[in-house]
Design a protein around this motif. Structure first.
Motif, mmCIF file in Angstrom:
data_model
loop_
_atom_site.group_PDB
_atom_site.id
_atom_site.type_symbol
_atom_site.label_atom_id
_atom_site.label_comp_id
_atom_site.label_asym_id
_atom_site.label_seq_id
_atom_site.Cartn_x
_atom_site.Cartn_y
_atom_site.Cartn_z
ATOM 1 N N ASN A 84 -31.253 -12.049 -55.793
ATOM 2 C CA ASN A 84 -30.270 -12.737 -54.948
ATOM 3 C C ASN A 84 -28.842 -12.227 -55.144
ATOM 4 O O ASN A 84 -27.907 -12.752 -54.533
ATOM 5 N N ILE A 85 -28.663 -11.205 -55.987
ATOM 6 C CA ILE A 85 -27.331 -10.673 -56.279
ATOM 7 C C ILE A 85 -27.082 -9.390 -55.506
ATOM 8 O O ILE A 85 -27.915 -8.485 -55.479
ATOM 9 N N PHE A 86 -25.911 -9.325 -54.870
ATOM 10 C CA PHE A 86 -25.411 -8.077 -54.308
ATOM 11 C C PHE A 86 -23.947 -8.003 -54.689
ATOM 12 O O PHE A 86 -23.203 -8.984 -54.536
ATOM 13 N N ALA A 87 -23.513 -6.876 -55.228
ATOM 14 C CA ALA A 87 -22.133 -6.770 -55.680
ATOM 15 C C ALA A 87 -21.610 -5.369 -55.417
ATOM 16 O O ALA A 87 -22.352 -4.383 -55.519
ATOM 17 N N VAL A 88 -20.331 -5.289 -55.070
ATOM 18 C CA VAL A 88 -19.739 -4.019 -54.646
ATOM 19 C C VAL A 88 -18.410 -3.781 -55.341
ATOM 20 O O VAL A 88 -17.661 -4.724 -55.632
ATOM 21 N N GLN A 89 -18.102 -2.512 -55.620
ATOM 22 C CA GLN A 89 -16.818 -2.160 -56.217
ATOM 23 C C GLN A 89 -15.721 -2.104 -55.163
ATOM 24 O O GLN A 89 -14.556 -2.383 -55.440
ATOM 25 N N ALA A 146 -24.957 -19.668 -60.213
ATOM 26 C CA ALA A 146 -25.034 -19.135 -58.854
ATOM 27 C C ALA A 146 -25.701 -17.765 -58.836
ATOM 28 O O ALA A 146 -26.498 -17.460 -57.949
ATOM 29 N N ALA A 147 -25.379 -16.938 -59.824
ATOM 30 C CA ALA A 147 -25.946 -15.592 -59.886
ATOM 31 C C ALA A 147 -27.446 -15.602 -60.157
ATOM 32 O O ALA A 147 -28.124 -14.595 -59.932
ATOM 33 N N HIS A 148 -27.968 -16.729 -60.613
ATOM 34 C CA HIS A 148 -29.397 -16.842 -60.874
ATOM 35 C C HIS A 148 -30.135 -17.668 -59.823
ATOM 36 O O HIS A 148 -31.364 -17.792 -59.905
ATOM 37 N N SER A 149 -29.414 -18.218 -58.838
ATOM 38 C CA SER A 149 -30.090 -19.219 -58.010
ATOM 39 C C SER A 149 -29.828 -19.179 -56.518
ATOM 40 O O SER A 149 -30.538 -19.863 -55.767
ATOM 41 N N LYS A 150 -28.851 -18.399 -56.039
ATOM 42 C CA LYS A 150 -28.521 -18.445 -54.613
ATOM 43 C C LYS A 150 -27.899 -17.125 -54.183
ATOM 44 O O LYS A 150 -27.516 -16.311 -55.044
ATOM 45 N N PRO A 151 -27.810 -16.864 -52.883
ATOM 46 C CA PRO A 151 -27.167 -15.623 -52.437
ATOM 47 C C PRO A 151 -25.774 -15.487 -53.049
ATOM 48 O O PRO A 151 -24.925 -16.371 -52.900
ATOM 49 N N PHE A 152 -25.565 -14.373 -53.730
ATOM 50 C CA PHE A 152 -24.361 -14.166 -54.544
ATOM 51 C C PHE A 152 -23.767 -12.807 -54.197
ATOM 52 O O PHE A 152 -24.458 -11.794 -54.236
ATOM 53 N N LEU A 153 -22.477 -12.800 -53.868
ATOM 54 C CA LEU A 153 -21.775 -11.558 -53.572
ATOM 55 C C LEU A 153 -20.603 -11.400 -54.519
ATOM 56 O O LEU A 153 -19.704 -12.239 -54.567
#
Length: 214
Positions: free
Chosen positions: A185-190, A72-79
């Motif tokens: 496609n990766i966005f990640a938050v603390q 998923a982290a390599h292929s689609k919108p990922f949060l």
């Protein structure tokens, strides 16, 4: 097909994330799932996480979800949220555990002995409560969110990455640390958008309609 899959590996505040996503995307199918096949077929994937990093990584593997999360982290919108951010990196000081090694960097503990304000007041670890998030890049997930909006945090570890291009926002406590990263496609938050009222719901709404380029 599932529109948004929230990955359930037994370590996240799933109910709050689920309710928030259902609220901002009422026309989407939002499911909490521990089934890798559902994650693989979903249009978007959210990976939350709370607790200790070693336990989170162990449970992710035990549930058979690790490969699905990597795909998923390599292929689609990922949060990624909280430990969902931390696990993307190479390793963590917490238990000296390996992460998913998708992004370069380490997860390190706040230096408790030097956590003081300029006035000499002791700061608590974990970092808990509301704090300003200073955006460092223009990104679709920041749309309609003030550049110094406040979000809710609960954590004792933070990401240290050598790749400054990944950094999407920083927070001060008492020094600047990375609190959001973005790549393709990766966005990640603390912080926890599901607990951050209007700003958090806006970020989740932006994610639900985000179409990243590959």
């Amino acid at each position: 097909m599932t529109d948004i899959a929230i990955v359930d590996y037994g370590m996240g505040n799933l109910r709050s994330v689920h309710k928030a996503l259902e609220h901002i995307a009422p026309d989407s199918t939002v499911v909490v799932t521990s089934d890798p096949a559902v994650v693989n077929k979903a249009s978007r994937v959210v990976v939350p996480g709370q607790g200790a990093m070693p336990n989170c990584m162990s449970e992710l593997k035990a549930c058979g979800l690790q490969d699905a999360v990597i795909r998923a982290a390599h292929s689609k919108p990922f949060l990624g949220i909280c430990i969902g951010l931390q696990m993307l990196f190479e390793e963590s000081e917490e238990g000296h555990v390996k992460g998913l090694d998708i992004l370069p960097g380490r997860v390190i503990h706040f230096p408790v002995k030097t956590m003081t304000t300029p006035e000499g007041l002791k700061l608590k670890v974990p970092h808990m409560g509301w704090n300003q998030v200073c955006q460092t890049v223009n990104h679709p997930l920041w749309k309609d969110i003030a550049k110094d909006a406040r979000f809710y945090f609960v954590h004792s570890y933070y990401v240290d990455t050598p790749d400054t291009a990944l950094i999407a926002a920083q927070t001060h406590y008492p020094f600047a640390f990375t609190c959001a990263v973005a790549k393709d496609n990766i966005f990640a938050v603390q912080f926890h958008p599901e607990k951050s009222h209007i700003a958090g719901l806006t970020l989740l709404r932006n994610f639900a309609t985000w179409s990243p380029g590959f």
